[in-house]
Design an enzyme around this catalytic site. Structure first.
Site, PDB file in Angstrom:
ATOM      1  CD  GLN A  60      61.377  35.130  22.986  1.00 53.01           C
ATOM      2  OE1 GLN A  60      61.247  33.550  22.257  1.00 53.01           O
ATOM      3  NE2 GLN A  60      62.993  35.728  22.183  1.00 53.01           N
TER       4      GLN A  60
ATOM      5  CG  ASP B 143      67.298  30.109  26.262  1.00 49.65           C
ATOM      6  OD1 ASP B 143      67.253  29.795  25.166  1.00 49.65           O
ATOM      7  OD2 ASP B 143      66.602  31.059  26.136  1.00 49.65           O
TER       8      ASP B 143
ATOM      9  CE  LYS C 179      62.801  30.728  20.653  1.00 52.69           C
ATOM     10  NZ  LYS C 179      62.320  31.806  21.857  1.00 52.69           N
TER      11      LYS C 179
END
Lengths: 279, 279
Positions: free
Chosen positions: A91, A114, A47
């Protein structure tokens, strides 16, 4: 024919870099990481690399493994309110003392890049403008890049995770496909897969999809990842299915590179959605 | 064999009446109606009759057809905050100058007994405890009453409305069925329906489902309603499908009575969900 995710990633990230450079504001991707997980380290680095390339600021918040849920929630709240933060990712996985569902729903849905919050999931079901989970979105982009028709096709999805299978159902339904979803409780899986015009497997089981399970000229998308002796395998018996499929994604180099690409696009979309909301 | 929704309604509403009588609080079902619509009048009356029978207070707010969206939102806000109001329904359809999606999402999701808000839809997708759209829930209850096995069965749904088809997908997926969803863009509909162990049609097109489209011994659920010369018809060619199906719902008297029944249960669940949240 191979659906080349690596190539499309390069193309799309270059476009994103250009679009981002035109903005009068620097966008910020915030990644919150709890504890030390080897796989997480790799994903966070991917990322960061993407963010650096595209021109996003990368805000990496690292918390200790024993951080309390309340403290993590307070950090998310701070980022929600911070006008400089465009998109937020926590995460996964999280330590077992933290409720992942609660955390995912604590992120402001305008910053939930997300796309895992209940609200954004509901908005996807209702076909409203929203931030969509990156892997499913990447699959759609890959199909579109190769001009593969989706409307009225039979899309069969194997695997019903919140991250991939379930958003895929709604994404392809919104594209006017007829959609079937199979999973661990499905009996006679082959009866379903053999009818698929577009077959998507997202299970994580090596050689789950064999040649006899695939219709001639089907499009085969492999989202599964199994690591064995330091080598990556998908769900599909690639070597044997290759000649039967019209299009197929390799593992690695198929769907994988699309996920981080769409994460980048979600940062831009989060910015645009909020700008629209402020108008 | 007939799946008798009328009979199950009577049974379930009597149970609900008893459960409600045990509470130390009187529950209130609030129905907000805008304008004069003949069908809406009928539906609101059905709700009132159910509420009276079960022992809910029935709060009927009638607004003029030209009411502004802002005013309607302010009324919803008032009911959201009113501790005496347990569940809220805004009767659809609304006049065209009002955004239905906005209205549905303005209802506090704890009181959203129609289950149509983005949050409650997302919660259903994620298999979290939530208020679920009444017709889909009623279908599930009807199958359970007759001990029809759902796990690992192939459920084929025809129709993808936000109210019925889409929630059905997630409801049956949560019950471990393999699920296919078809709609107006599906080609060769029969190819899908003929494979269904449980076939659910929710389109509103008389005789859409004919005998040749149904597998021997399938369970056939008819959610469609077409009114012709003052008579009601479902989607299924009942007389001819009857002998081929193991179970079938009639129209009327099948799914219809279950909708208002589950609305009643959603009022009780809304009360319980809020009580849980307050603990």
């Amino acid at each position: 024919m191979i659906l080349d995710g690596k190539k499309l990633k390069e193309k799309k990230l270059n476009i994103l870099k250009e679009e981002t450079s035109k903005l009068d504001k620097k966008l910020t991707l915030c990644v919150i990481q709890v504890g030390e997980d080897t796989a997480s380290e790799i994903y966070v680095n991917q990322k960061k690399k993407m963010a650096d390339f595209v021109g996003f600021a990368f805000k990496h918040i690292k918390l200790k493994n024993d951080v309390s849920e309340d403290y993590l929630l307070s950090i998310i709240d701070k980022e929600n309110k911070d006008d400089k933060t465009t998109g937020i990712i926590v995460q996964m996985p999280l330590p077992s003392h933290i409720n992942e569902t609660k955390i995912q729903n604590a992120i402001d849905y305008h910053k939930d890049i997300d796309g895992l919050s209940d609200i954004n999931t509901g908005r996807l079901v209702h076909n409203r403008k929203t931030l969509i989970s990156c892997t499913p979105k990447g699959i759609l982009e890959l199909l579109k890049e190769y001009n593969i028709k989706i409307e009225s096709k039979h899309v069969v999805i194997v695997g019903r995770s919140n991250l991939v299978g379930k958003p895929l159902v709604n994404l392809f339904l919104n594209e006017n496909a007829t959609v079937t979803i199979c999973h661990s409780k499905t009996k006679n899986l082959k009866d379903y897969t053999i009818t698929a015009d577009i077959l998507i497997s997202a299970v994580g089981k090596k050689n789950l999809i064999t040649k006899d399970m695939v219709k001639q000229n089907a499009v085969v998308i492999d989202v599964g990842i199994t690591r064995e002796n330091n080598k990556l395998y998908g769900d599909v018996d690639f070597d044997n299915v290759f000649n039967k499929a019209s299009y197929i994604t390799p593992v690695p180099g198929g769907v994988g590179p699309m996920t981080v690409t769409e994460l980048g696009y979600n940062v831009l979309e989060a910015y645009q959605l909020r700008s629209d909301a402020n108008e």
